[in-house]
Enzyme design. Structure first.
Site, PDB file in Angstrom:
ATOM      1  N   GLU A   1     -10.646   0.733   3.131  1.00 29.56           N
ATOM      2  CA  GLU A   1     -10.453   1.961   2.340  1.00 29.56           C
ATOM      3  C   GLU A   1     -11.734   2.335   1.584  1.00 29.56           C
ATOM      4  OE1 GLU A   1      -6.906   1.654  -0.240  1.00 29.56           O
ATOM      5  OE2 GLU A   1      -8.207   2.384  -1.836  1.00 29.56           O
TER       6      GLU A   1
ATOM      7  N   SER B   1       0.838  -1.200   0.000  1.00 31.92           N
ATOM      8  CA  SER B   1       0.000   0.000   0.000  1.00 31.92           C
ATOM      9  C   SER B   1       0.869   1.244   0.000  1.00 31.92           C
ATOM     10  CB  SER B   1      -0.912   0.021   1.234  1.00 31.92           C
ATOM     11  OG  SER B   1      -1.749   1.151   1.217  1.00 31.92           O
TER      12      SER B   1
ATOM     13  N   LYS C   1      -4.060  -7.335   2.752  1.00 36.85           N
ATOM     14  CA  LYS C   1      -4.148  -6.170   1.852  1.00 36.85           C
ATOM     15  C   LYS C   1      -5.575  -6.022   1.303  1.00 36.85           C
ATOM     16  CE  LYS C   1      -2.666  -2.800  -0.828  1.00 36.85           C
ATOM     17  NZ  LYS C   1      -3.426  -2.838  -2.041  1.00 36.85           N
TER      18      LYS C   1
ATOM     19  N   HIS D   1      -7.553  -4.437   3.935  1.00 36.14           N
ATOM     20  CA  HIS D   1      -7.132  -3.022   3.947  1.00 36.14           C
ATOM     21  C   HIS D   1      -7.908  -2.235   2.888  1.00 36.14           C
ATOM     22  CE1 HIS D   1      -4.711   0.196   2.083  1.00 36.14           C
ATOM     23  NE2 HIS D   1      -4.260   0.463   3.291  1.00 36.14           N
ATOM     24  N   ASN D   2      -7.948  -2.772   1.699  1.00 37.31           N
ATOM     25  CA  ASN D   2      -8.636  -2.048   0.627  1.00 37.31           C
ATOM     26  C   ASN D   2     -10.143  -1.996   0.852  1.00 37.31           C
ATOM     27  OD1 ASN D   2      -6.039  -2.105  -0.456  1.00 37.31           O
ATOM     28  ND2 ASN D   2      -6.821  -2.152  -2.557  1.00 37.31           N
TER      29      ASN D   2
END
Lengths: 301, 301, 301, 301
Positions: free
Chosen positions: B172, B113, B165, B168-169
């Site tokens: 987001e 990221s 990840k 995480h996205n």
């Protein structure tokens, strides 16, 4: 400058301390005699201030704030200024300003963010009101706000401060829920032994780094896996008002609404709606009844 | 240390630059002859590396990554390590690792990221794999990550890096949508003349301050009111996979799902679903037909 | 029995016709002189009725209904009954009843469902008010309602009728959106050449058969694939009030809210919120800029 | 005509009964020796059928169906037809058809709706496959379906039957949740003493009348207020697959997704996500700590 401050609880008390350490004279009043109050009544507080007076109200929104402002209106005079720094609904501000203008009393609404960290880091302020009224209290705002270019906005006329703070809190609901859903999914998989370690690592370099993330890392440092906390969350008004404003303006707000509803659901021991689902499933499928020993339990629907 | 790097686009190119400036020897390959490549083929790249080799794959997820890893498997040997730093689905990692283990080739998946800011600020890394495999590449990870305690996590076994990840996205997506809904509501009210000014002020002291908020302030500085940008958003895979993982694990994710669906809807010029709504309203209420001049247009339903 | 009826539009006109065909004497008034009115003024209408009078108000909710009831209060007398059959908010009913009780005028609120089909099939009625007030109008309710055991409920005190109708419409929003989403998904796949044929087949034997489904089949018979209708839907108040009531009672209502928000979104040519998403994606990833000729366009985030 | 039927549970058993009463010869097999089976093995069942044979598989989706079809493939021959009438995912159908075509065995997928009521009212059928394969079993379909024009659709090629049934169930999720939310809101208000009476009245004349509503009225007749049923609901696959298909086709499906997530949440005794919310609220606001005796508990945020 001089400031009257009504309400010396967690927020008001910290704000008085920050203002005094920046050189202001704060005359504080709280109805609780055991508080650290400077005056024993609103009248005494007002008498200690030179005109034109500035009085900051920092009491719970709704009836307490409305009553406090009504009481202040009896003892203040034309040219004085009342600032409502609580979490009032912006429609209350518009009502207050209209009532006070007849007496020539000015009114400013101030949304305050920062929580218990505001004492040392400063409070973000979002204010609404006429330019001259805001200017009267600018030294107070300057001392309360954090150092730096941000942390203060004169958002618009009366009501704009609390409207802006309301939207801030709505966004906060959505962001918190986003982190929460991610945390739950990491806990649900066997692939990631420590969601806490993942969140800690995210504090640097990621797209999702934020102050809320920092706070969550502090929380899991105290309570790994959040095993000591109950999955139960209150909501404090602004989330609800945000959705009501969204409905008024026909703005779709699926994320913030979902975050609010998740809090509602967290406070139910059982969902009445899901009783309907369970009852219907039983009606059309006999889902509660298994046929032991059969290979054939095709769910019926 | 030495590193083979396949894929020298925006991300790979910046990463090579950051690694070289930290003293690593990067042998880069890209199939594009006009790229800044050090080798004209995978074979040439591998030949330039001393065993045990470490090769970082930074190409688009899906077929390109699968093909690159298959090609590498032909030219690498036992003891070498492949790191997939792209945005692969974690299930692809598990497949790759299983294929490569037969040849004794190690495998690590790394979620990265930081975007275009990573070159200077460092990249947040989330890696999955066996301890010895991760250790082989630790000097690379240390140079890529930001300074400070965070920004790197060995999240678990193979797949855990990309799973992390992916989450995480997903977070987001939810955060971005929360800001977006708040911005839209501020624009919808007459009370707040400049939502841009409000967002700028929020960078300090608020509960919702974050790197994404900082980016949004940069965006509105360039394009006040976001008048130049279209309300149209792509999605890049991780959001979809997050919801698929939520479904697999029976985790409710209303916020992240709503954020994903908002992107889907943004790409439709007209909603087919809403045609059904309009057609139904017309059927039961004759909603398209008004009775001019009547006091009585009680909506029928 | 005798009934005064104010409002002779699409709904009121049909109701008058159904009542007359069942033997009632309906004295109708509409401010539109071209309507099929029996009286040229409220006064004339009231003069034509024997005490105790029953007057049904069937005009748009909000200001028109409030004004009509205020005007009626001037010409009616103690013992008379006003029924608001429009789509008023239940909180308006409570206000009306409180105002009228001072004059001894009774009040009943009646939610009416059935649309343009009500004339022949009957109207489902949900009424709120005191037992004696409801009893005064029971012959009218009996003629308006469909044949059979259902179609009428005395739901509770004043306000309960419109509250119940409001919930009915909220449910209607959710059901319509469920069909709409399913229709869109069938259209999106190549597997199913005719979603219209599928929906037609669903009218018998399925779990999801309903009157709304029947209406949708009528709609696609007229307009295959719904190619002639725009994906644009109004909302008429009850959906919004349902969510406001949900917020007041802390009831999670994700489905009905999503249905309401889908209508809001359908009326936007572009989503302001999605401009924020697009602007943010551009900030952290340079997503608008492609690197032609590179194998390496790993989406950055 | 002759039909082999594998799986004699609740669904399969009822279907056999309906087919026999319409004159078909059903050779039933179930691995459970205590079932009402006509054959003690698949081989015996197949031996009792004349070529070209038609065999209906009615066992749980996933592994059991895959295994049954694999076993049948060993004992059937070119020109025979297998119908999967269970709740398989449409992607499984495409795999099955591809495997079987090598042996010249035809394949049809049939989604079946109607639940325990199908025995008497008929089953709604949605089938996928080639025209000639569907034609082979048309007499079976005609006997299973309800009387009337609807209740059967040849939705498209292999997979289209189960895809259509999947969408049907997705719509069912959304509709059920819409009723459920409305029921909960009626229970939450004091205005409406009997939500059960309201729902009963809605069976006639309303826009929302449906078979599901009829079932709910049956349920509350047995269990007023649904006090005996737990607010806990399983999901059976199709809801999940519907959302996965929505993601694949980039179709926003907020209502059906919300309905699915509500079921997920109903099975959690506590929401892990809400622990995050509670922990964060405590971090920034000390929300767990009250200041007794103060007027000033402005919620901090």
């Amino acid at each position: 400058m001089q400031l009257g401050l009504v309400g010396l609880g967690k927020m008001g008390g910290n704000m008085a301390q920050r203002l005094r350490s920046d050189g202001h004279e704060v005359i504080g009043y709280d109805r609780n005699p055991e508080s650290n109050r400077s005056a024993a009544s609103l009248e005494e507080m007002v008498a200690a201030l030179s005109a034109p007076r500035v009085v900051w109200v920092m009491v719970p929104s709704g009836a307490p704030t409305r009553a406090t402002i009504a009481d202040l209106a009896k003892v203040l005079e034309a040219g004085d200024l009342i600032i409502d720094g609580g979490n009032s609904r912006y429609t209350d501000d518009q009502m207050h300003a209209k009532d006070l203008v007849e007496q020539g009393i000015k009114y400013v609404d101030a949304g305050v963010s920062g929580g218990v960290w505001g004492l040392t880091e400063g409070y973000a302020l979002m204010v609404g009101g006429d330019d001259d009224a805001v200017a009267m209290a600018q030294p107070i705002f300057d001392s309360l706000k954090p150092a730096g270019a941000g942390g203060f906005v004169h958002a618009g006329p009366v009501g704009a401060g609390h409207f802006t703070k309301m939207v801030h809190n709505g966004i906060e609901y959505g962001m918190m829920q986003a982190y929460a859903e991610g945390y739950e999914l990491l806990q649900a998989t066997d692939l990631v032994p420590s969601p806490d370690a993942v969140f800690s690592s995210w504090q640097q370099g990621t797209v999702i780094r934020s102050w809320l993330l920092d706070l969550l890392v502090l929380a899991v440092a105290d309570d790994p896996g959040l095993e000591q906390v109950r999955g139960y969350a209150q909501d404090s008004g602004e989330g609800r008002w945000t959705i009501e404003a969204a409905i008024e303006h026909a703005v779709p707000m699926p994320v913030i609404t979902a975050a609010l509803f998740a809090r509602f659901a967290s406070r139910q021991t059982e969902s009445p709606a899901m009783k309907v689902i369970a009852a219907l499933r039983n009606q059309f499928g006999g889902h509660a009844v298994g046929t032991a020993g059969s290979t054939t339990d095709v769910p019926v629907s």
